[in-house]
Design a protein around this motif. Structure first.
Motif, mmCIF file in Angstrom:
data_model
loop_
_atom_site.group_PDB
_atom_site.id
_atom_site.type_symbol
_atom_site.label_atom_id
_atom_site.label_comp_id
_atom_site.label_asym_id
_atom_site.label_seq_id
_atom_site.Cartn_x
_atom_site.Cartn_y
_atom_site.Cartn_z
ATOM 1 N N UNK A 56 43.088 38.306 60.700
ATOM 2 C CA UNK A 56 42.618 39.201 59.649
ATOM 3 C C UNK A 56 41.915 40.385 60.289
ATOM 4 N N UNK A 57 42.148 40.569 61.599
ATOM 5 C CA UNK A 57 41.614 41.714 62.315
ATOM 6 C C UNK A 57 40.449 41.379 63.222
ATOM 7 N N UNK A 58 39.634 40.442 62.836
ATOM 8 C CA UNK A 58 38.461 40.087 63.641
ATOM 9 C C UNK A 58 38.481 38.620 64.063
ATOM 10 N N UNK A 59 39.447 37.875 63.620
ATOM 11 C CA UNK A 59 39.540 36.465 63.965
ATOM 12 C C UNK A 59 40.905 35.946 63.602
ATOM 13 N N UNK A 60 41.092 34.661 63.840
ATOM 14 C CA UNK A 60 42.409 34.098 63.588
ATOM 15 C C UNK A 60 42.366 32.883 62.700
#
Length: 183
Positions: A56-60
């Protein structure tokens, strides 16, 4: 736990200096995958294994994927490898370092699973509402058992994870043209 909404980069490419480290490689478009049919994957060779698909852009999300030529066979569960069992061991187990659980196939200590599956072909895939069996040509199998007792423990209530009454694993296993899947 089952992920349902996806986007993939399929629009105009975004230059690296404009997207930053965490941005998509191209404009994102909605991706509505169809459930995989066994005939689409049986006989195909596994070229790569990944247990951290989905961002989501900052994590998975930790979706599990097997690359079959130019497509990925994706298991769209949050921390999917923790739900999976192979020869009595979890494919990935966050508890291993803490409580001495049996060694997982994938951990901070290494990746034994890749050595077992890379170059093998898929012999069978059976995805049901609450379970899954993936068998390879040498008999090695990866499963999500119907019994929640084999699943990871929720940190909060210390009970095994279960599917919700509306969850259907058959909708969470699909083919994707990329490993860059946005949730």
């Amino acid at each position: 736990m089952i992920l349902k909404k996806f986007e993939i980069p399929a629009g105009r490419p975004i230059p690296e200096d404009q997207r930053g480290y965490f941005g998509p490689s191209a404009e994102l478009v909605r991706f509505k995958p169809a459930p995989v049919l066994p005939a689409e994957v049986v006989g195909r060779r596994i070229d790569e294994v990944c247990s951290n698909l989905g961002t989501y852009g900052m994590g998975g999300a930790g979706m599990f994927g097997l690359r079959l030529d130019a497509q990925w066979l994706v298991f769209a569960l949050w921390s999917a490898a923790q739900w999976m069992i192979a020869e009595g061991r979890r494919v990935e187990d966050a508890r291993y370092a803490r409580d001495g659980a049996p060694p997982p196939w994938r951990s901070d200590l290494g990746d034994e699973l890749s050595g077992r599956v890379l170059g093998r072909t898929i012999a069978a895939l059976d995805v049901r509402r609450r379970s899954m069996d993936l068998s390879l040509d040498d008999g090695f199998a990866i499963r999500i058992d119907e019994d929640p007792a084999t699943r990871p423990i929720w940190e909060g209530n210390q009970k095994p994870r279960k599917f919700g009454w509306r969850d259907d694993l058959r909708r969470a296993v699909f083919l994707c043209p990329t490993d860059e899947i946005w949730i």
